[in-house]
Design an enzyme around this catalytic site. Structure first.
Site: not given
Length: 406
Positions: A58, A64, A67, A141, A241, A268, A288, A336, A362
């Site tokens: 990129c 930027c 990333c 992008c 996701q 969750f 949840e 999750d 995560c």
């Protein structure tokens, strides 16, 4: 000028030399030189490059902040992310090697949070520069879905209509089956004139839904998401996701972990990412903390034939986790949690006797902490998959299957 050798890559993507000295956009083994400010070398010159250094695909990579790892080969990123997981587990005495890493391709992120400001001549929109509040325009992008990449003129139009030159607008753009779903925060209060302008923008750019704070929701088409057989309309800005490919990989692994279970608890649960596809083969109880997401899940289930029963409950699983009595009768659990993990809920799962658990995370650090609790309670880790939905970033996601030892 100081010359240093990079020893390792830190969790935020900076190269780290002895000291420690943090050097952005560098790799282990590289020799670099530059001026050191505090504990950082902000503008290094590469003297000896790593064989894993590649040309960033990129043209915005140097400026930027979206990333952090475009200068790194895919091979090294995979090795590094797998290592983050194994090191996190090892810190708790768990010696487990992930069986694979599944990386989403470029141009597949289905959500992006843009920043926008008015200027003298109009507006500018994009992502923040690394470590600064300066906005970098990213008209091409390579990370996001092409429909999102093409949406910057729409974001600029929202800034012109709904913010002052001193303020910054936050615009979340999500792809959906109905088109772009746009949620805005940080703008002016809605008055009749602004409402007319927003309606015109939604029409001009063919948006499915435009939500302005909690003040206004203009829905031209339902911004539905597909979860298995069900179509669900999530609340504006609700968790999803990051990529369709990543979601499919997680769902495949979760389905493998629960196996032939006939009654599953999904903790969750969000809007039903796992609960609704799993309901094709089993009864599911989804829990949840967000009532609006539970309502969206329930509505999606009710209008979808051929699914098993999906019950739901709105509950803060941090303060009021399901206890052993609540978990009785389930033969599989899916969990999750957010990045903080789920200490309280994991403690109850560890005592529950549920035969199998699919754990999505995560954050490898909190996952390892929670996995240790399950292992100490008699569970074994059957396998771990690393699912890299956040290509070119330092973010690491994973899914693991646990089985209670007989």
């Amino acid at each position: 000028m100081t010359i240093v050798t990079i020893e390792r890559l830190g969790h935020h993507g900076d190269g780290i030399a002895a000291g420690p000295i943090y050097v952005p956009r560098t790799l282990p083994g590289e020799v670099v030189e530059g001026e050191i400010t505090g504990d950082a070398m902000p503008l290094p010159r590469i003297v000896t490059p790593s064989p894993d250094r590649v040309k960033a695909p990129c043209r915005h990579a140097a400026s930027c902040g979206g990333c952090q790892l475009q200068h790194v080969s895919d091979r090294f990123v995979a090795y590094w992310k797998l290592g983050i997981v194994t090191h996190a587990l090892a810190a708790h005495g768990l010696e487990v090697q992930p069986r694979r890493i599944l990386t989403s391709p470029p141009s597949t992120r289905r959500r992006a949070g843009f920043s926008a400001r008015r200027t003298k001549k109009g507006a500018m929109a994009g992502f923040h520069k690394r470590g600064a509040d300066v906005i970098v325009e990213v008209p091409d992008c390579l990370l996001v879905d092409p429909a999102i990449a093409a949406a910057l003129p729409m974001v600029e139009a929202l800034a012109i209509a709904g913010t002052s030159r001193k303020a910054e607008l936050s615009v979340m753009v999500t792809t959906s089956l109905g088109g772009l779903d746009v949620a805005v925060s940080g703008g002016k209060e809605v008055d009749p004139q602004l409402q007319m302008q927003l309606a015109a923008i939604a029409e001009k750019f063919d948006l499915a839904r435009l939500t302005w704070e909690a003040d206004l929701a203009l829905t031209r088409r339902m911004p539905e998401q597909q979860f298995g057989l069900a179509r669900v309309t999530p609340p504006a800005g609700a968790f999803l996701q990051a990529t369709p490919e990543g979601e499919a990989a997680l769902l495949s692994a979760v389905t493998e972990a629960v196996g032939s279970a006939s009654r599953i608890v999904d903790l969750f649960a969000g809007c039903g990412t796992f609960a609704l596809p799993l309901a094709q083969a089993a009864a599911v109880h989804a829990v949840e903390g967000d009532a609006a997401m539970m309502q969206a899940l329930d509505a999606g289930w009710r209008k979808t034939p051929l699914l098993h029963a999906v019950t739901h409950a709105t509950r803060d699983l941090f303060r009021a986790p399901l206890d052993v009595s609540d978990l009785k009768g389930f033969d599989a659990a899916v969990i999750d949690p957010p990045r903080a993990g789920a200490q309280a809920q994991i403690a109850e799962l560890a005592k529950s006797g549920i035969p199998v658990i699919a754990h999505v995370s995560c954050n490898p650090v909190t996952f390892a902490r929670d996995a240790k609790v399950l292992v100490d309670a008699g569970y074994r880790i059957d396998w771990i998959d690393v699912v890299d939905q956040f290509r070119w970033s330092t973010h690491v996601e994973l899914v693991a299957g646990f089985t209670l030892n007989a």
